[in-house]
Design a protein around this motif. Structure first.
Motif, PDB file in Angstrom:
ATOM      1  N   LEU A 125       5.146  -4.218 -11.068  1.00 39.30           N
ATOM      2  CA  LEU A 125       5.536  -5.872 -11.392  1.00 39.30           C
ATOM      3  C   LEU A 125       6.670  -6.023 -13.207  1.00 39.30           C
ATOM      4  N   SER A 160       6.672  -8.614  -5.363  1.00 39.57           N
ATOM      5  CA  SER A 160       5.337  -8.420  -5.780  1.00 39.57           C
ATOM      6  C   SER A 160       4.241  -8.832  -5.351  1.00 39.57           C
ATOM      7  N   ASP A 177      -3.349  -7.486 -12.298  1.00 40.75           N
ATOM      8  CA  ASP A 177      -1.726  -7.900 -11.722  1.00 40.75           C
ATOM      9  C   ASP A 177      -0.766  -9.408 -12.319  1.00 40.75           C
ATOM     10  N   VAL A 181       2.462  -9.917 -14.666  1.00 38.77           N
ATOM     11  CA  VAL A 181       2.967 -11.223 -14.550  1.00 38.77           C
ATOM     12  C   VAL A 181       3.648 -11.742 -15.443  1.00 38.77           C
TER      13      VAL A 181
END
Length: 320
Positions: A125, A160, A177, A181
């Motif tokens: 990511l 993603s 996650d 990001v």
């Protein structure tokens, strides 16, 4: 983590001003083989730091690790700048603010993110930083968004989503996650804002040291506050994990900063961006080897899409 030094700005004032140097006669342009090797090594350092962060967080809190990273960077880069003849002076507020954004905010978001997700997810990511940089440049700087860049953005978003899909389980989570990001977004914001600073400082190592002072403005109250209220594991972690935290500081800041800042003056930024797209690959590989994680077919496919999108974006977007 995403990388810090690849977007280091240069400013008029810094707290470690070097004496003026006499001009030197021009030399023959060196081969790009050595700078390329330095950038590959820097990519490997940032990828390795991702996996080592996950291991260190087994006994440390994210704020513990964040404080260690920043302190190692401040001490090592500050000492190096002083050893090169830099003199203390008033810091540039602009550089301090940018340093607070990255590595400050970007690092702390990433440390919390990788604490809550798999290291393989975090590694892949990180490629979204290049996509965010292109988007913010088009939105804030009115740079033209070409069809190729639009395709890169679409592929990056799709990738993603695949990486984070069904992210629940023992090592991964959607929250983690998303934090990774967000860290990439903070780093991309830094990249765009840094382009407005005139490149008048001739020593990127000195500027990097000043940026670390900006990050220290974020780390000191956060890590210090966690120690005061007893929300730290620094007093209970074994020497091995404390040494790992120091190693993360070296591999995430000091070593790749020096490699990149040495190489970047000898190689086009466009090519450098393509080489640095190797960071997620090194990170995912280190995570599999050191942490024992695995990637499902969907996550692997998403990682390929994200890395391909980042390379496509880098080929059309040159950092200042």
């Amino acid at each position: 983590m995403s990388s810090v030094a690849d977007k280091t700005p240069r400013a008029r004032a810094d707290p470690l001003r070097r004496p003026a140097r006499t001009s030197r006669p021009s030399a023959r342009k060196p081969s790009q083989a050595v700078p390329v090797a330095m950038l590959v090594a820097a990519s490997a350092c940032w990828g390795l730091a991702t996996a080592l962060s996950k291991v260190a967080l087994a006994q440390l809190t994210p704020l513990d690790l964040f404080g260690c990273e920043v302190c190692v960077g401040v001490v090592c880069l500050g000492a190096l700048a002083l050893s090169r003849g830099a003199r203390p002076s008033r810091p540039s507020l602009t550089l301090l603010a940018l340093g607070a954004l990255e590595p400050g905010i970007a690092f702390v978001l990433f440390d919390f993110g990788i604490y809550h997700t798999a290291a393989t997810h975090a590694s892949l990511l990180l490629s979204t930083e290049a996509l965010f940089t292109v988007s913010l440049a088009a939105l804030l700087l009115r740079e033209r968004l070409t069809g190729r860049l639009a395709l890169a953005l679409a592929a990056g978003v799709a990738g993603s989503v695949l990486v984070a899909w069904h992210a629940g389980g023992e090592h991964a989570s959607l929250l983690g996650d998303c934090l990774v990001v967000m860290a990439s977004l903070a780093a991309a914001g830094y990249a765009v804002l840094a382009r407005h600073i005139a490149p008048e400082q001739d020593d990127p190592i000195v500027v990097s040291a000043v940026q670390m002072l900006g990050a220290l403005l974020i780390a000191a109250p956060l890590t210090g506050g966690s120690i005061v209220v007893g929300a730290t594991h620094l007093d209970s972690a074994d020497l091995g994990h404390l040494a790992l935290a120091v190693t993360v500081g070296l591999t995430a800041t000091v070593v790749p900063f020096l490699l990149f800042n040495t190489a970047v003056s000898h190689i086009p930024a466009m090519r450098a961006g393509l080489i640095l797209a190797l960071v997620p690959l090194f990170g995912a590989g280190a995570s599999v080897a050191l942490v024992g994680e695995t990637l499902g077919a969907m996550q692997a496919a998403g990682g390929v899409l994200v890395i391909a999108a980042a390379a496509l974006a880098a080929s059309r977007f040159e950092l200042a």
